[in-house]
Design an enzyme around this catalytic site. Structure first.
Site, PDB file in Angstrom:
ATOM      1  N   ASP A  96      13.856  51.644 -27.331  1.00  0.00           N
ATOM      2  CA  ASP A  96      13.423  52.986 -27.704  1.00  0.00           C
ATOM      3  C   ASP A  96      14.639  53.750 -28.226  1.00  0.00           C
ATOM      4  O   ASP A  96      15.714  53.715 -27.608  1.00  0.00           O
ATOM      5  CB  ASP A  96      12.809  53.726 -26.514  1.00  0.00           C
ATOM      6  N   ILE A  97      14.490  54.425 -29.371  1.00  0.00           N
ATOM      7  CA  ILE A  97      15.600  55.186 -29.946  1.00  0.00           C
ATOM      8  C   ILE A  97      15.812  56.445 -29.108  1.00  0.00           C
ATOM      9  O   ILE A  97      14.875  57.215 -28.877  1.00  0.00           O
ATOM     10  CB  ILE A  97      15.310  55.556 -31.405  1.00  0.00           C
ATOM     11  N   GLU A 156       8.968  55.297 -32.309  1.00  0.00           N
ATOM     12  CA  GLU A 156      10.375  54.875 -32.324  1.00  0.00           C
ATOM     13  C   GLU A 156      10.636  53.740 -31.353  1.00  0.00           C
ATOM     14  O   GLU A 156      11.780  53.493 -30.959  1.00  0.00           O
ATOM     15  CB  GLU A 156      11.295  56.057 -31.999  1.00  0.00           C
TER      16      GLU A 156
END
Length: 302
Positions: A179-180, A222
């Protein structure tokens, strides 16, 4: 981004670059643009190209109207010429890109990706456009158009097959969930086009470090997933850490602004000795991902 981006561009009519005037090819009419991103009701829409120029834009007078504020009222024009088609940027606010390269004017080749603001089209031409179109529609069911990697649907089908093989042969299988970190802040600061750029760059960096037998996919938003075949938990953690550092050290630059991005990673594995379904394995990786988030981000958990 200013909702009125592109207003007034249509007043500049004499200075737009124009493709060279050549005899129109007999192959015109055997080409089209296919809308592949964003997903939604328009995905897969086909726009035939013939012997006349076609304007793409947000304005009502556009031949291909795109209802997206990242698109100027008159954004770009596709023109026929003797050797095919050209795309010409009409001094748009956010630019016109062919295969992610900014282009004031460029020749379109079969299979090229044309990006107009936030929207992406696939250019198809040649002797069998109909077959290519149907192949592209199938491709859209398994590939994420923005990043060029597999999508969630294909990921889950692949993981289901590999889990069955892992259980049958008692072989290890692992999954990484990425996950960003602070992705909303990236979107807020640089807009959704900057966010899309970040997603593509991260996907490309990780994909370049994935084995052919493994599967890297966009899970949604994301979040990404990487299925590691024949990989035990220790090996998965080591790879997760290498990829985390890779992203941490990578230089990003969008519209002249340089920045850095980090990711959090959750790891889940099975040795094939327990009965697991796809939902359970993904849930375990997601739980570890959120452990990494809550522990401060930019780290691996699991």
């Amino acid at each position: 981004m200013d909702p009125e981006a592109g207003d007034g561009i249509e007043k500049v009519t004499e200075t737009w670059p124009t493709a060279p005037k050549r005899p129109v090819s007999k192959t015109h009419g055997q080409a089209c643009l296919v809308h592949i991103y964003p997903t939604g009701a328009n995905m897969g829409s086909r726009y035939p190209l013939g012997g006349n120029a076609v304007v793409l834009g947000r304005g009502e007078e556009s031949d291909i109207r795109i209802n997206d504020h990242s698109v100027s009222r008159k954004h770009a024009r596709v023109e026929p010429s003797g050797d095919g088609y050209y795309v010409v940027d009409l001094k748009s606010t956010n630019g016109t890109f062919v295969n992610d390269v900014p282009s004031a004017m460029a020749t379109l080749k079969d299979g090229d990706y044309l990006r107009i603001g936030n929207c992406i089209y696939r250019f198809l031409t040649g002797g069998n456009v109909e077959a290519e179109y149907h192949e592209e529609i199938y491709r859209l069911t398994i590939i994420d158009a923005l990043t060029g990697i597999h999508n969630k649907r294909f990921l889950l089908e692949f993981l289901d097959r590999e889990l069955a093989r892992s259980a049958r042969h008692r072989r290890p299988l692992s999954i990484l969930m990425f996950d960003i970190d602070w992705f909303k802040a990236i979107n807020d600061e640089m807009g959704h086009l900057g966010g899309d750029y970040t997603l593509r760059e991260i996907a490309g960096a990780i994909k370049a470090n994935v084995r052919r037998e493994d599967l890297f996919a966009r899970y949604g938003g994301e979040e990404f997933a990487l299925v590691l075949v024949e990989t035990n938990h220790q090996g998965a953690r080591e790879l997760a850490e290498r990829l985390r550092r890779l992203i941490e050290k990578k230089d990003f630059e969008y519209e002249g602004k340089k920045f850095h991005v980090t990711v959090s990673v959750g790891v889940s594995s099975t040795a094939g000795e327990e009965t697991l379904n796809v939902t359970e394995l993904v849930r375990r990786a997601d739980e570890k991902l959120y452990e990494a988030k809550h522990a401060g981000r930019n780290r691996v958990a699991g």
